[in-house]
Structures are given as C-alpha cells and as structure tokens.
Design an enzyme around this catalytic site. Structure first.
Site, PDB file in Angstrom:
ATOM      1  CE  LYS A  22      -1.773   1.705   4.012  1.00  0.00           C
ATOM      2  NZ  LYS A  22      -1.494   3.146   4.193  1.00  0.00           N
ATOM      3  CG  ASN A  23       2.407   2.803   3.553  1.00  0.00           C
ATOM      4  OD1 ASN A  23       1.209   3.019   3.340  1.00  0.00           O
ATOM      5  ND2 ASN A  23       2.919   2.771   4.770  1.00  0.00           N
ATOM      6  NE  ARG A  91      -1.488  12.485   8.261  1.00  0.00           N
ATOM      7  CZ  ARG A  91      -1.347  13.783   8.441  1.00  0.00           C
ATOM      8  NH1 ARG A  91      -2.332  14.490   8.921  1.00  0.00           N
ATOM      9  NH2 ARG A  91      -0.197  14.374   8.162  1.00  0.00           N
ATOM     10  CB  CYS A 115      -4.872  11.098  11.960  1.00  0.00           C
ATOM     11  SG  CYS A 115      -3.162  10.718  12.291  1.00  0.00           S
ATOM     12  NE  ARG A 120       0.588  10.450  10.212  1.00  0.00           N
ATOM     13  CZ  ARG A 120       0.213   9.331   9.616  1.00  0.00           C
ATOM     14  NH1 ARG A 120      -0.914   8.757   9.961  1.00  0.00           N
ATOM     15  NH2 ARG A 120       0.950   8.770   8.691  1.00  0.00           N
ATOM     16  N   PRO A 121       1.952  16.939  11.232  1.00  0.00           N
ATOM     17  CG  PRO A 121       3.694  18.212  12.094  1.00  0.00           C
ATOM     18  CD  PRO A 121       2.910  16.950  12.325  1.00  0.00           C
ATOM     19  CB  VAL A 122       2.141  18.746   5.660  1.00  0.00           C
ATOM     20  CG1 VAL A 122       1.407  17.431   5.652  1.00  0.00           C
ATOM     21  CG2 VAL A 122       1.180  19.913   5.703  1.00  0.00           C
ATOM     22  CG  ASP A 123       6.555  21.092   9.887  1.00  0.00           C
ATOM     23  OD1 ASP A 123       5.967  19.989   9.996  1.00  0.00           O
ATOM     24  OD2 ASP A 123       7.658  21.311  10.411  1.00  0.00           O
ATOM     25  CD  GLN A 124      10.588  19.438   8.515  1.00  0.00           C
ATOM     26  OE1 GLN A 124      11.628  19.456   7.876  1.00  0.00           O
ATOM     27  NE2 GLN A 124      10.341  20.303   9.495  1.00  0.00           N
ATOM     28  CG  ASP A 303       3.174   1.808   9.689  1.00  0.00           C
ATOM     29  OD1 ASP A 303       2.802   2.648  10.517  1.00  0.00           O
ATOM     30  OD2 ASP A 303       3.231   2.032   8.464  1.00  0.00           O
ATOM     31  CB  ILE A 325       7.527   7.315  14.608  1.00  0.00           C
ATOM     32  CG1 ILE A 325       8.730   6.375  14.429  1.00  0.00           C
ATOM     33  CG2 ILE A 325       7.196   8.044  13.301  1.00  0.00           C
ATOM     34  CD1 ILE A 325       9.973   6.996  13.851  1.00  0.00           C
ATOM     35  NE  ARG A 395      -6.746   4.552   5.859  1.00  0.00           N
ATOM     36  CZ  ARG A 395      -5.767   4.920   6.685  1.00  0.00           C
ATOM     37  NH1 ARG A 395      -5.990   5.033   7.966  1.00  0.00           N
ATOM     38  NH2 ARG A 395      -4.560   5.185   6.220  1.00  0.00           N
TER      39      ARG A 395
HETATM   40  C1  UD1 Z   1       4.349   7.185   6.494  1.00  0.00           C
HETATM   41  C2  UD1 Z   1       3.519   5.944   6.325  1.00  0.00           C
HETATM   42  C3  UD1 Z   1       2.985   5.470   7.676  1.00  0.00           C
HETATM   43  C4  UD1 Z   1       4.114   5.301   8.663  1.00  0.00           C
HETATM   44  C5  UD1 Z   1       4.975   6.543   8.720  1.00  0.00           C
HETATM   45  C6  UD1 Z   1       6.223   6.377   9.582  1.00  0.00           C
HETATM   46  C7  UD1 Z   1       2.569   6.136   4.106  1.00  0.00           C
HETATM   47  C8  UD1 Z   1       1.336   6.381   3.279  1.00  0.00           C
HETATM   48  N1  UD1 Z   1       2.404   6.229   5.432  1.00  0.00           N
HETATM   49  O1  UD1 Z   1       3.505   8.199   6.997  1.00  0.00           O
HETATM   50  O2  UD1 Z   1       2.304   4.221   7.478  1.00  0.00           O
HETATM   51  O3  UD1 Z   1       3.581   5.068   9.956  1.00  0.00           O
HETATM   52  O4  UD1 Z   1       5.419   6.915   7.392  1.00  0.00           O
HETATM   53  O5  UD1 Z   1       6.985   5.308   9.122  1.00  0.00           O
HETATM   54  O6  UD1 Z   1       3.619   5.817   3.587  1.00  0.00           O
HETATM   55  N2  UD1 Z   1       6.473  15.119  10.553  1.00  0.00           N
HETATM   56  C9  UD1 Z   1       6.603  16.463  10.831  1.00  0.00           C
HETATM   57  N3  UD1 Z   1       6.464  17.349   9.797  1.00  0.00           N
HETATM   58  C10 UD1 Z   1       6.234  16.950   8.514  1.00  0.00           C
HETATM   59  C11 UD1 Z   1       6.107  15.564   8.239  1.00  0.00           C
HETATM   60  C12 UD1 Z   1       6.232  14.663   9.284  1.00  0.00           C
HETATM   61  O7  UD1 Z   1       6.807  16.851  11.971  1.00  0.00           O
HETATM   62  O8  UD1 Z   1       6.127  17.811   7.624  1.00  0.00           O
HETATM   63  C13 UD1 Z   1       6.596  14.127  11.662  1.00  0.00           C
HETATM   64  C14 UD1 Z   1       5.320  13.324  11.880  1.00  0.00           C
HETATM   65  O9  UD1 Z   1       4.404  14.005  12.704  1.00  0.00           O
HETATM   66  C15 UD1 Z   1       5.869  12.061  12.525  1.00  0.00           C
HETATM   67  C16 UD1 Z   1       7.235  11.883  11.831  1.00  0.00           C
HETATM   68  O10 UD1 Z   1       7.546  13.162  11.271  1.00  0.00           O
HETATM   69  O11 UD1 Z   1       6.078  12.284  13.899  1.00  0.00           O
HETATM   70  C17 UD1 Z   1       7.253  10.846  10.736  1.00  0.00           C
HETATM   71  O12 UD1 Z   1       6.197  11.114   9.835  1.00  0.00           O
HETATM   72  P1  UD1 Z   1       6.270  10.708   8.292  1.00  0.00           P
HETATM   73  O13 UD1 Z   1       7.493   9.877   8.067  1.00  0.00           O
HETATM   74  O14 UD1 Z   1       6.100  11.919   7.461  1.00  0.00           O
HETATM   75  O15 UD1 Z   1       4.989   9.786   8.138  1.00  0.00           O
HETATM   76  P2  UD1 Z   1       3.970   9.728   6.947  1.00  0.00           P
HETATM   77  O16 UD1 Z   1       4.671   9.971   5.648  1.00  0.00           O
HETATM   78  O17 UD1 Z   1       2.771  10.550   7.269  1.00  0.00           O
END
Ligand code: UD1
Length: 416
Positions: A22-23, A91, A115, A120-124, A303, A325, A395
C-alpha cells in the site's frame, strides 16, 4: 459499519500470498500526475486507500481505470483541487501537492488535520517547496500553493519524513536543475518510488540513503511497473504465526526489508527462515518478552508496534515499547487490556507484563495498525473477540479475514 468476529485459539498453518505494498503504491499513483504518457501499474492491492487515491486522481483530471490489481492512468488536463472530503479520509492525499506544483504551478489541497495517532503536520513538505520557489497561503482550510517553475534546491529535513521525502522527490524530478534532499527518509517504499520515476526517465541518485540527489528533466515518459510486496502486511502475518504458535509460509515476502522485525521475533522465540518457496515462520516454544523502540527505517517500524505488542501480552516476562515516531500511538493499549493484557503507559513508553492467557471481548479499532494488533490478539485469545470499526483495517489490509481463514483462522465479517 462492519466488525470482525474472531474465534481464538487455533494455531495457523499453511501458506499466504503477500499483497502489493500500500505505502509503495500510493506515492507511485500520485507520481503518475507527473507523466505526459500513459502508465500501467501492476500488483496494486485492492484497498480502500487505493480506491480513495484513484477517486482523487480522477478529480484532479487523470483518466484512471482499476481492474485485477492493475491501474492504468492516462494524463489529461489537470485540475489543482484536492477536496477535504477525500483528504481527511487519507492523509497520503497530500502527496499530490508536489506533482501538481511542478506540473501546473498551482495546487489547492485540503490541510489534512489531526488523526488518531497524532498531529502529523506537513511543515517539512511546505518548507521544502518554498525553498524550490513555491508560496503558500491557508484559505478556508486549504493549502493554496503557487509557483512559476520550481527550481532545484538544497533541502535539509528537520527529521526524516517518509511523505515529505516522497513529495519533494516527485517535485524535484521535473524542477529546473539539481535538488539535494538531506536527512531524507530511507524507507524501501521511497526506493520503490525512485525506481518507478527512473523507469519513466528521471535522474535520481542516492535513494535508500539519507542524501538523495535529483537532476530535473523536461518530461517523463510512460512505463509499466510492478509494485513491491507489502512489508507490513508480511510482518503482520509473521506475528500471526508467532502469537498462535503456528507455522506459516509467506509467499512473495520482502524478507530483506524485514530484518528489524524478524530479529525481534526471533529474539521472542520464533524460527523464521527464507526458503526457495518463501519465508517460513513458526513458533514451537513459549514466547518471551523483548524491548523495542520504533525508529525510521532500517529501525523497527512504528507500523508494527501494535502487532508486536499483542505478542508481548502473551510472552513470558516483561517487555518495553518506546514509540519514538508518533506521539499518540498507544490507542490499542486500553483495548488489549479489555482482553486481559497487563500494560502500563508512561508518556511514549508502554510496559507490558506477559499474562498466561487473553480472553475474548468486544474491542474498538482506533487506527489501521491498531486494528491488526487487535485481530492478532483475538486469534490468540480464548473465546470470541469482536473487533469493531474495522473500516480502518480495510484501508490497509487486503481481505485479511479471507487470507487468515485459509490458514485455519475462524473470522467472520458482520454488519454492526
Ligand atoms: C508514512 C507511512 C505510515 C508510517 C509513517 C512512519 C505512508 C502512506 N504512510 O507516513 O504508514 O507510519 O510513514 O513510518 O507511507 N512530521 C513532521 N512534519 C512533517 C512531516 C512529518 O513533523 O512535515 C513528523 C510526523 O508528525 C511524525 C514523523 O515526522 O512524527 C514521521 O512522519 P512521516 O514519516 O512523514 O509519516 P507519513 O509519511 O505521514
């Protein structure tokens, strides 16, 4: 809403085929927005998140068809809007941001919001796109991104983010000049995305390490690509063999990508070996406790945290789980305690004291992997466990009850 009724206590024996990942499939589907020619993607699992992604690609203007685990996508005039109704259910929808910005210079993507496993922000993601020349505003809950032509940049992530690395990688392949992604995530699904993009003509180097270099090209051509097997689904089946003291052969199992998991399961007392036919997992001895800390790849995957915790509940001695994480990924703990597990949480640490047996009860699934953990606990518990809210499970696991029933489980799906 469906629930799963699990009659526990049967050791699972037989063989199971692992589905496509899936991922890995999700970012590859979003990457098709980058192409100017049709693409065929094979081994795409039949899951709710995949159908949501296809619905979103259709809204964004791509022509998509999905049949027999094969997705065919043809490019078309693109629209920039990813609506909240779809984004809030998945997401990963935010992965259309990079491809839209680099293809049409604009994107209007609903901010995903929180969630059950954390903020789970998207700032990065946004910080990286800004370095490449994009500007963002927030309007009525939507991230509105605009740019002229994205240009290559030297981007250092504050932390390794899987989605952030994928989003920036997709934008960089069509940007002007060279992009360097430092402190990038190293997950196998990122390597798979890079392999897909390279099969379309992208120039990428260093994928699978924490420094990825990308040189932008003018366009990407069509391809046919087969998605790797799902390492988390495979690991969940290994845990099913362990918790039921059974013997399972996993066909099409990504063994090399599972090392952190197999080492821990072996430490717990399981025997896991790669054979010519697949990976053979058995558990003839009592399980014993281990300590784990979830980490980015190649560390122990977050996961798999809920699933191994279910095993720890029945292991001799104590186990400690550190979730490094996500800040709120222990929602399954109170549910496991309803089955008789002994667990104490302190911040991001859970202490599990193994018990002799779990007893079936109604429980509530809170997220995708937590649901899998509860199904595993139900397989080992005495009596009947009803796992409610399994739309989470649908899902990310392809027909899980059918697969487990073919190896001896007694699980049925019922309407609430
Ligand atoms: C992906 C996987 C999810 C898995 C996760 C961690 C998919 C669709 N999902 O989720 O199954 O649990 O990796 O292995 O592939 N973070 C920030 N800012 C950002 C982005 C992330 O602070 O802009 C933080 C998140 O809150 C979290 C950490 O970074 O604490 C890791 O998140 P991330 O690796 O981005 O996870 P996803 O891509 O959402």
């Amino acid at each position: 809403m469906d629930k799963l009724i699990v009659e526990g206590g049967v050791p699972l024996t037989g063989s199971i085929e692992v589905s496509g990942s899936k991922n890995a499939a999700l970012p590859i589907l979003f990457a098709s927005i980058l192409l100017t020619e049709p693409v065929t993607i094979n081994n795409v699992p039949d899951l709710r998140d995949i159908r949501t992604t296809i619905a979103l690609l259709l809204l964004l203007g791509c022509d998509c068809g999905y049949e027999n685990r094969k997705v065919r996508i043809s490019p078309n005039a693109l629209h920039p809007k990813a609506p909240y109704d779809l984004v809030r259910t998945m997401r990963a929808s935010v992965l259309c941001l990079g491809p839209l910005l680099v293809r049409i210079g604009q994107a209007r993507v609903a901010l995903p919001g929180g969630c059950s496993i954390g903020a789970r922000p998207v700032d990065q993601h946004l910080k990286g796109f800004e370095q490449m020349g994009a500007h963002f505003e927030l309007e009525e809950g939507y991230i509105i991104g605009r740019c002229r032509k994205l240009r290559g940049a030297h981007i250092t992530f504050d932390l390794p983010t899987v989605g952030g690395t994928e989003n920036l990688l997709m934008a960089a392949v069509l940007a002007d000049g060279e992009t360097v992604l430092e402190n990038a995530a190293r997950e196998p699904e990122i390597v798979e995305l890079a392999n897909f993009l390279m099969s379309c003509g992208a120039h990428i180097d260093g994928h699978g390490t924490s420094c990825i270099r990308i040189t932008g090209v003018n366009s990407l051509h069509g391809t046919e690509f087969t998605v790797m097997p799902d390492r988390i689904e495979a690991a969940t089946f290994l845990a099913a063999a362990g918790i039921t003291h059974g013997e399972l052969l996993l066909r099409n199992c990504p063994f090399a990508e599972l090392e952190a998991v197999t080492l821990k399961l072996q430490e717990m007392g399981m025997e896991i070996t790669a054979t010519a036919d697949g990976v053979l997992a058995k558990c003839a001895r009592p399980l014993h406790g281990v300590d784990i800390t979830t980490q980015p790849y190649p560390g122990f995957p977050t996961d798999m945290q809920a699933q191994i915790m279910s095993m720890m509940c029945l292991a001799e001695g104590a186990s400690i789980v550190q979730e490094s994480i996500f800040e709120n990924r222990f929602m399954h703990v109170l549910e496991l305690m309803r089955l008789g597990a002994q667990i104490k949480i302190s911040g991001r640490t859970a202490m599990v004291r193994g018990v002799k047996r779990l007893t079936g009860a109604p429980v509530m699934a809170s997220d995708l992997r937590a649901s899998a953990g509860l199904v595993l606990a139900g397989l080992a518990a005495r009596g009947t466990t009803a796992v409610r809210r399994i739309y989470h499970l649908d899902r990310g696991y392809e027909h899980i009850e059918n697969k487990l029933n073919t190896v001896g489980a007694r699980i049925r799906r019922e309407k609430e």
